[in-house]
Design a protein around this motif. Structure first.
Motif, PDB file in Angstrom:
ATOM      1  N   UNK A   7      48.671  34.879  13.696  1.00  0.00           N
ATOM      2  CA  UNK A   7      49.310  33.618  13.290  1.00  0.00           C
ATOM      3  C   UNK A   7      50.454  33.890  12.325  1.00  0.00           C
ATOM      4  N   UNK A  57      53.173  31.869   9.453  1.00  0.00           N
ATOM      5  CA  UNK A  57      53.636  30.686   8.732  1.00  0.00           C
ATOM      6  C   UNK A  57      54.885  31.078   7.939  1.00  0.00           C
ATOM      7  N   UNK A  87      54.711  34.695   6.420  1.00  0.00           N
ATOM      8  CA  UNK A  87      53.360  35.273   6.413  1.00  0.00           C
ATOM      9  C   UNK A  87      52.874  35.601   7.816  1.00  0.00           C
ATOM     10  N   UNK A 138      49.138  36.374   9.589  1.00  0.00           N
ATOM     11  CA  UNK A 138      47.683  36.483   9.517  1.00  0.00           C
ATOM     12  C   UNK A 138      47.247  37.235  10.767  1.00  0.00           C
ATOM     13  N   UNK A 149      52.365  38.698   3.331  1.00  0.00           N
ATOM     14  CA  UNK A 149      53.448  37.748   3.043  1.00  0.00           C
ATOM     15  C   UNK A 149      54.672  38.454   2.475  1.00  0.00           C
ATOM     16  N   UNK A 208      47.290  41.650   1.898  1.00  0.00           N
ATOM     17  CA  UNK A 208      45.896  41.667   1.484  1.00  0.00           C
ATOM     18  C   UNK A 208      45.067  42.043   2.702  1.00  0.00           C
ATOM     19  N   UNK A 227      52.986  29.164  13.783  1.00  0.00           N
ATOM     20  CA  UNK A 227      52.912  29.658  15.165  1.00  0.00           C
ATOM     21  C   UNK A 227      51.615  30.424  15.351  1.00  0.00           C
ATOM     22  N   UNK A 228      50.867  30.062  16.350  1.00  0.00           N
ATOM     23  CA  UNK A 228      49.667  30.833  16.684  1.00  0.00           C
ATOM     24  C   UNK A 228      49.880  31.482  18.040  1.00  0.00           C
TER      25      UNK A 228
END
Lengths: 373, 100
Positions: A183, A185, A192, A194, A220, A230, A342-343
């Motif tokens: 994902x 953002x 970022x 994920x 990020x 992280x 966006x996924x």
């Protein structure tokens, strides 16, 4: 047709990391290649770290080969003394110092043990509101000290590494992992990624290719060049919290230095030596990963019009976000900074990749069987 | 003084296609936020927010008031639910067009 475009004419506006403060604050002058030139970095008697243009405004002497005298950096050519505020403080052989005697100075801050400097082609004052966040526990007994490594990337624009934020599929091909969840953002000055991934069993020991290694990652960019990642790693049930910093400094219009540092939260009951060993292992693993990226960048063409498939991440939206650091502050548009999510649908990709890995494993088993008979 | 300096006019059209084409407006069922959404498949979602909508989002305002230590707001569960509802209602069609 591939549109290779042209490299940007300026360097990004924002905070850039020059290295670990402890490495730079040892009382000697340090030279750092950055923004098409060379900077001189030294610490004064109060422990403040100063950053100036590396070449003396007088006759161009190399200040990085000079010496620290009191609070000032002294030029090896004519001993002109420069203060951290960018003003000439003394010229030992002159009746007086010219009032105009100033040189280019970079505002600096030490954040999380790293020296950050502000760069803006328009010369704006540093914006401290957009510094990367302070990392709780870093610099204390809870975490190992930062590891620190630098890789030179002499023939690629630093935008190439920023592209990785959205590049789901390269994790399989370059870093030997299955990204099962992906994902993005983008919002304001932050972008970022994920991601959750597991290693490829057919690539055991290479890159992130260890099927027992499960990564949960949140990474990020705070501004154009500084990423905090992280990571929660699960290796055969052994959980580790890792903070990885991935940052870069542009050295020329088409070159940069990639820097990465890593700290591990010391697991309960483990001694410091073992914790440092774990940090070194992860640092080596991500270091190998960056080398795999660098190899691609040094050989690829720049692309302004990438051709994407449904399994690709939002490259165009990322570049729209990244452009805010290259235009005048007055020309930053809403589109560049407005929140975008966006996924990536990783289901089909993982299905195909699982099959490919199975085939690789069967072929390898057959080869091994032939070799032993 | 732009970052992306394309040498072809087609690149500008590609930029438009990938960033703006086929966005359907979805209104949040719980607040006044409206976003542009594209769903190429069941698991894919692309969400474009605008400043006004972001200010309307009560969930993000709540998260801002109780920061978790990281400044990134991963997603708004109410907006996700609203998008799922828009799909069920047939207001938002799932499907890709040639990779964008």
């Amino acid at each position: 047709m591939l549109d290779t475009g042209s490299v940007p004419e300026r360097f990004a506006r924002g905070w850039h990391c020059l290295g670990l403060a402890t490495d730079l604050a040892d009382g000697t002058p340090h030279g750092v290649e950055a923004f098409g030139g060379k900077l001189v970095v030294w610490s004064d008697t109060q422990g403040n770290i100063n950053v100036l243009d590396g070449y003396c405004r007088h006759m161009g002497g190399d200040l990085t080969q000079g010496s620290v005298k009191g609070d000032e950096i002294a030029c090896p050519f004519h001993d002109w003394r420069w203060g951290g505020d960018g003003k000439c403080k003394a010229i030992p052989y002159a009746r007086r110092v010219p009032l105009r005697a100033r040189t280019a100075r970079y505002e600096s801050v030490v954040r999380n043990g790293m020296l950050m400097i502000w760069h803006d082609a328009e010369g704006s004052p540093a914006n401290h509101d957009i510094l990367p966040p302070e990392l709780e526990g870093i610099g204390t007994e809870r975490y190992t000290d930062w590891t620190w490594n630098v890789l030179d990337v002499p023939t690629a624009h630093c935008g190439e590494i920023v592209d990785n934020v959205v590049d789901m599929a390269h994790f399989f091909y370059i870093h030997f992992a299955f990204p099962t969840n992906f994902r993005n953002v983008f919002e304001g000055h932050m972008a970022t990624q994920f991601m959750e991934s597991t290693g490829r069993p057919d690539m055991a020991g290479e890159g992130y290719g260890d099927e027992d290694l499960i990564l949960k990652s949140e990474a990020t960019y705070y501004g154009p060049s500084f990423m905090i990642n992280w990571l929660e790693t699960d290796y055969k049930g052994f959980l580790t919290k890792v903070i990885l910093v991935n940052c870069h400094v542009p050295t020329g219009p088409n070159s940069f230095k990639l820097q990465y540092g890593l700290a591990v939260e010391k697991p309960d009951g483990l001694d410091d030596k073992t914790a440092r060993y774990i940090a070194k292992k992860y640092s080596d693993m991500f270091g190998d990963g960056f080398l795999q990226d660098v190899h691609i960048w040094l050989n690829k063409a720049p692309v302004q019009n990438p051709l994407l498939c449904e399994e690709d991440g939002p490259v165009y939206q990322l570049r729209r976000w990244y452009e805010q650091f290259y235009v005048d502050a007055a020309d930053v548009t809403d589109e560049m900074t407005e929140r975008f999510e966006f996924e990536v649908d990783t289901t089909k990709a993982n299905e195909f990749w699982r099959a490919e890995v199975e085939a690789n494993l069967s072929r390898k088993a057959a080869e091994d069987a032939t070799a032993t008979t | 003084m732009a970052y992306i300096v394309p040498s072809s006019a087609d690149t500008l059209e590609d930029q438009r296609l990938y960033t703006q084409a086929r966005l359907t407006e979805v209104a949040c069922l719980d607040c006044l936020a409206r976003v542009g959404v594209k769903k190429n498949s069941e698991h894919h979602t692309s969400i474009q927010w605008h400043a006004e909508s972001l200010a309307e989002c009560t969930e993000f305002r709540r998260l801002d008031a109780a920061p978790t230590g990281r400044p990134i707001r991963a997603s708004c569960p109410r907006m996700q639910a609203s998008i799922d509802a828009a799909v069920r209602d047939g207001q938002l069609t799932i499907g890709a067009e040639d990779g964008y």
